[in-house]
Scaffold this active site. Structure first.
Site, PDB file in Angstrom:
ATOM      1  N   GLY A 108     -75.749  75.217 -11.616  1.00 28.37           N
ATOM      2  CA  GLY A 108     -75.100  74.491 -12.703  1.00 28.37           C
ATOM      3  C   GLY A 108     -74.360  73.260 -12.214  1.00 28.37           C
ATOM      4  CG  ASP A 141     -77.742  79.734 -10.978  1.00 28.91           C
ATOM      5  OD1 ASP A 141     -76.732  79.040 -11.185  1.00 28.91           O
ATOM      6  OD2 ASP A 141     -78.448  80.206 -11.889  1.00 28.91           O
ATOM      7  NE  ARG A 183     -60.568  81.054 -26.738  1.00 27.94           N
ATOM      8  CZ  ARG A 183     -60.525  80.415 -25.588  1.00 27.94           C
ATOM      9  NH1 ARG A 183     -61.261  79.352 -25.407  1.00 27.94           N
ATOM     10  NH2 ARG A 183     -59.742  80.830 -24.614  1.00 27.94           N
ATOM     11  CB  ILE A 208     -63.765  78.271 -12.406  1.00 30.10           C
ATOM     12  CG1 ILE A 208     -65.088  78.193 -11.665  1.00 30.10           C
ATOM     13  CG2 ILE A 208     -62.623  78.239 -11.439  1.00 30.10           C
ATOM     14  CD1 ILE A 208     -65.208  76.924 -10.835  1.00 30.10           C
ATOM     15  NE  ARG A 254     -58.752  69.132 -20.525  1.00 33.22           N
ATOM     16  CZ  ARG A 254     -59.396  70.254 -20.806  1.00 33.22           C
ATOM     17  NH1 ARG A 254     -58.762  71.258 -21.366  1.00 33.22           N
ATOM     18  NH2 ARG A 254     -60.676  70.374 -20.543  1.00 33.22           N
ATOM     19  CG  HIS A 267     -58.830  75.769 -22.711  1.00 31.61           C
ATOM     20  ND1 HIS A 267     -58.010  75.140 -21.816  1.00 31.61           N
ATOM     21  CD2 HIS A 267     -59.938  76.101 -22.020  1.00 31.61           C
ATOM     22  CE1 HIS A 267     -58.614  75.095 -20.646  1.00 31.61           C
ATOM     23  NE2 HIS A 267     -59.777  75.670 -20.738  1.00 31.61           N
TER      24      HIS A 267
END
Lengths: 231, 231
Positions: free
Chosen positions: A15, A38, A91, A122, A154, A179
């Site tokens: 990825g 992977d 979600r 992650i 951010r 988030h």
């Protein structure tokens, strides 16, 4: 020459994030002995070839679609091997699938890399996938972490842009929680170019610019929605 | 802290290669003053945000869809801003479109960055786009280059894999010409783990493995077709 010669297993290495992590480990001379894993073997081979074509000196990079081979003897495990949110997925849909992947990751670590020194999970929702991987890996809690500083960075980025100061001149940015709308964004401790945030909220300018209560609200909303923009 | 404080303009910075170059310039502490340019402003903003979220210390990264702003005062220009080959396109189709982009790049450099110290053109066919950019930029020939070592590194990679030796133990790999059947692959100068290639072709083993004339032919074919696999 590299910070460590120990084995690092990078899961999800076909990825964008995974292959980038491999490159960065080598570019920054952090680690050279890397197993790329992977389940998507064809894409993985391409990603590995790209790394080989960089010809990093002393690099020992292998790739495999066999999770046992990737994890056996790994001192460090970094996994970005979750699924991204797709059109129409909630979600919660993401949560279920990725937690199954995290459970599998934990079980695999328990079987093949029980002596792993540190594991970083992650893929989202990272607070929950990280905890799931931790529980199933049987590792000590201090050995499993997630990518946790993104929202704080951010916030730092956004304030630096508002005041047009270098990003590193904004310190003390902290957020808490996943988030989304439930995320807490803290004012305490923020310092912009040497000026404490409380003084800024009281009207003090930094670099000729002020931050109104309304603008601060907008910044917070932007940070809370940062996740939705990306995932 | 960084190798240079001079301005580097990265063209095509919304793309995979361009955004990766920005990251690598910062990760390797090569350059910190970077102008990211791409005509695709929305994608560019996302790519720039990703870089900001890395919070590289001392980084001064800007992004713009205005080529004048990106190039003005640039000491170095790196462009991966060509178009990739799409389904059904011939190499000639690519040549035409990308050479027009290269001409535009050259003209823009002439107008906005006439004092550029070095320009690297890395979109295909790089030998021709590089020459086109050079001609229209008006820069001295020694100041414009292309990404030229990829095929040679592919050859190094392939031989290292064949003999199962570390990549850096294979030296002297050289190819000449564009990706494709017309590429020359040189034997002269290749040394694998201390053994000259002529001895290998005469039957000498390296790391318990030999390379037959037929296998060497297969390696060469693999390298010549490397471009077709990627672009």
């Amino acid at each position: 020459m590299y910070l460590t010669q120990e084995k690092v297993a990078v899961m999800g290495a076909a990825g964008a994030i995974g292959s980038n992590i491999v490159q960065d480990l080598l570019s920054t001379k952090t680690a050279c002995r890397i197993a790329m894993y992977d389940p998507f073997a064809q894409g993985l081979e391409g990603a590995a070839e790209e790394i080989y074509h960089c010809a990093y000196p002393g690099a020992e990079v292998s790739w495999t679609a066999d999770v046992k081979e990737a994890l056996t003897g790994a001192d460090y495990v970094i996994s970005s091997g979750g699924a991204p949110r797709k059109e129409g997925m909630t979600r919660e849909d993401l949560l279920k699938g990725n937690c199954e992947i995290a459970r599998g990751l934990g079980e695999d670590i328990k079987h093949y890399a029980p002596n792993a020194k540190f594991v970083v999970v992650i893929f989202n929702p990272a607070d929950i996938t990280g905890l799931t991987a931790l529980v199933y890996s049987g590792l000590a809690p201090g050995r499993v972490s997630t990518l946790a500083a993104l929202d704080s960075t951010r916030l730092q980025t956004k304030l630096a842009q508002h005041f047009a100061v270098p990003q590193e001149r904004v310190t003390g940015c902290r957020t808490y929680g996943g988030h989304g709308e439930q995320m807490a964004v803290f004012e305490d401790g923020i310092v912009v170019d040497g000026v404490p945030f409380a003084e800024i909220m009281a009207g003090k300018q930094v670099n000729g610019k002020s931050l109104s209560a309304e603008e601060w609200q907008e910044v917070q909303t932007h940070i809370r929605q940062g996740g939705a923009r990306i995932i």
